[in-house]
Design a protein around this motif. Structure first.
Motif, PDB file in Angstrom:
ATOM      1  N   LEU A  36       0.819  -1.204   0.000  1.00  0.00           N
ATOM      2  CA  LEU A  36       0.000   0.000   0.000  1.00  0.00           C
ATOM      3  C   LEU A  36       0.858   1.262   0.000  1.00  0.00           C
ATOM      4  CD1 LEU A  36      -2.870  -1.068   2.401  1.00  0.00           C
ATOM      5  CD2 LEU A  36      -3.050  -0.570  -0.039  1.00  0.00           C
ATOM      6  N   THR A  37       2.001   1.208   0.661  1.00  0.00           N
ATOM      7  CA  THR A  37       2.912   2.360   0.637  1.00  0.00           C
ATOM      8  C   THR A  37       3.432   2.588  -0.782  1.00  0.00           C
ATOM      9  OG1 THR A  37       3.544   1.955   2.931  1.00  0.00           O
ATOM     10  CG2 THR A  37       5.011   3.326   1.621  1.00  0.00           C
ATOM     11  N   ALA A  38       3.786   1.519  -1.466  1.00  0.00           N
ATOM     12  CA  ALA A  38       4.241   1.645  -2.857  1.00  0.00           C
ATOM     13  C   ALA A  38       3.126   2.191  -3.747  1.00  0.00           C
ATOM     14  CB  ALA A  38       4.719   0.291  -3.374  1.00  0.00           C
ATOM     15  N   LEU A  39       1.897   1.725  -3.537  1.00  0.00           N
ATOM     16  CA  LEU A  39       0.767   2.236  -4.319  1.00  0.00           C
ATOM     17  C   LEU A  39       0.498   3.709  -4.019  1.00  0.00           C
ATOM     18  CD1 LEU A  39      -1.679  -0.792  -4.134  1.00  0.00           C
ATOM     19  CD2 LEU A  39      -0.422   0.024  -6.132  1.00  0.00           C
ATOM     20  N   ALA A  40       0.710   4.116  -2.776  1.00  0.00           N
ATOM     21  CA  ALA A  40       0.532   5.527  -2.413  1.00  0.00           C
ATOM     22  C   ALA A  40       1.522   6.408  -3.170  1.00  0.00           C
ATOM     23  CB  ALA A  40       0.704   5.712  -0.902  1.00  0.00           C
ATOM     24  N   ILE A  41       2.761   5.963  -3.246  1.00  0.00           N
ATOM     25  CA  ILE A  41       3.776   6.728  -3.970  1.00  0.00           C
ATOM     26  C   ILE A  41       3.414   6.809  -5.451  1.00  0.00           C
ATOM     27  CG2 ILE A  41       6.199   6.718  -4.689  1.00  0.00           C
ATOM     28  CD1 ILE A  41       6.805   5.525  -1.882  1.00  0.00           C
ATOM     29  N   CYS A  42       2.967   5.701  -6.020  1.00  0.00           N
ATOM     30  CA  CYS A  42       2.564   5.703  -7.435  1.00  0.00           C
ATOM     31  C   CYS A  42       1.367   6.621  -7.667  1.00  0.00           C
ATOM     32  CB  CYS A  42       2.227   4.285  -7.886  1.00  0.00           C
ATOM     33  SG  CYS A  42       3.661   3.204  -7.975  1.00  0.00           S
ATOM     34  N   ALA A  43       0.397   6.619  -6.761  1.00  0.00           N
ATOM     35  CA  ALA A  43      -0.782   7.470  -6.917  1.00  0.00           C
ATOM     36  C   ALA A  43      -0.408   8.947  -6.867  1.00  0.00           C
ATOM     37  CB  ALA A  43      -1.806   7.149  -5.833  1.00  0.00           C
ATOM     38  N   GLU A  44       0.467   9.306  -5.942  1.00  0.00           N
ATOM     39  CA  GLU A  44       0.883  10.704  -5.853  1.00  0.00           C
ATOM     40  C   GLU A  44       1.699  11.113  -7.078  1.00  0.00           C
ATOM     41  OE1 GLU A  44      -0.324  12.804  -3.832  1.00  0.00           O
ATOM     42  OE2 GLU A  44      -1.305  11.382  -2.513  1.00  0.00           O
ATOM     43  N   TYR A  45       2.525  10.221  -7.559  1.00  0.00           N
ATOM     44  CA  TYR A  45       3.300  10.508  -8.768  1.00  0.00           C
ATOM     45  C   TYR A  45       2.358  10.713  -9.956  1.00  0.00           C
ATOM     46  CZ  TYR A  45       6.997  10.214 -12.240  1.00  0.00           C
ATOM     47  OH  TYR A  45       7.857  10.488 -13.257  1.00  0.00           O
ATOM     48  N   SER A  46       1.312   9.919 -10.037  1.00  0.00           N
ATOM     49  CA  SER A  46       0.322  10.066 -11.112  1.00  0.00           C
ATOM     50  C   SER A  46      -0.388  11.415 -11.022  1.00  0.00           C
ATOM     51  CB  SER A  46      -0.708   8.943 -11.044  1.00  0.00           C
ATOM     52  OG  SER A  46      -0.103   7.713 -11.329  1.00  0.00           O
ATOM     53  N   ALA A  47      -0.656  11.875  -9.805  1.00  0.00           N
ATOM     54  CA  ALA A  47      -1.287  13.185  -9.634  1.00  0.00           C
ATOM     55  C   ALA A  47      -0.379  14.290 -10.159  1.00  0.00           C
ATOM     56  CB  ALA A  47      -1.616  13.425  -8.164  1.00  0.00           C
ATOM     57  N   VAL A  48       0.916  14.172  -9.877  1.00  0.00           N
ATOM     58  CA  VAL A  48       1.867  15.170 -10.365  1.00  0.00           C
ATOM     59  C   VAL A  48       1.922  15.155 -11.895  1.00  0.00           C
ATOM     60  CG1 VAL A  48       4.318  15.786 -10.441  1.00  0.00           C
ATOM     61  CG2 VAL A  48       3.236  15.232  -8.258  1.00  0.00           C
ATOM     62  N   VAL A  49       1.920  13.981 -12.483  1.00  0.00           N
ATOM     63  CA  VAL A  49       1.931  13.872 -13.946  1.00  0.00           C
ATOM     64  C   VAL A  49       0.685  14.532 -14.537  1.00  0.00           C
ATOM     65  CG1 VAL A  49       1.778  12.238 -15.872  1.00  0.00           C
ATOM     66  CG2 VAL A  49       3.411  11.841 -14.032  1.00  0.00           C
TER      67      VAL A  49
END
Length: 95
Positions: A36-49
């Motif tokens: 879930l921590t890895a998914l959180a980082i991916c989700a935030e990165y997607s928001a920045v993109v």
């Protein structure tokens, strides 16, 4: 979304540590916590993109510095909490 995933990962890590210190098997909680921590980082990165694609510089300047700090804290906290479970399991195997 990302912070919710991260918070859930942190909670699962804490529950996993509690169960580990009660001598119960909680390996799946550690796995779920780190996932879930890895998914959180991916989700935030997607928001920045998304903000970059929309050229929303205000969102980037307002949110990204705080979000970056929070993701680092979340990641280190999750690693530390899951490390406690790992350390306790190693200690149990030695004894």
């Amino acid at each position: 979304m990302g912070m919710m995933l991260g918070a859930l990962g942190l909670v699962l890590g804490i529950v996993g540590v509690i169960l580990t210190f009660q001598n119960k098997n909680s390996r799946w909680l550690s796995y779920a916590s780190l996932s879930l921590t890895a998914l959180a980082i991916c989700a935030e990165y997607s928001a920045v993109v998304k903000w970059i694609e929309e050229e929303d510089l205000a969102a980037l300047m307002d949110v990204t510095p705080t979000m970056s700090s929070m993701l680092w804290i979340l990641t280190f906290a999750t690693i530390g909490i899951n490390g406690l479970s790992f350390w306790k399991n190693l200690k149990l195997k030695v004894e």
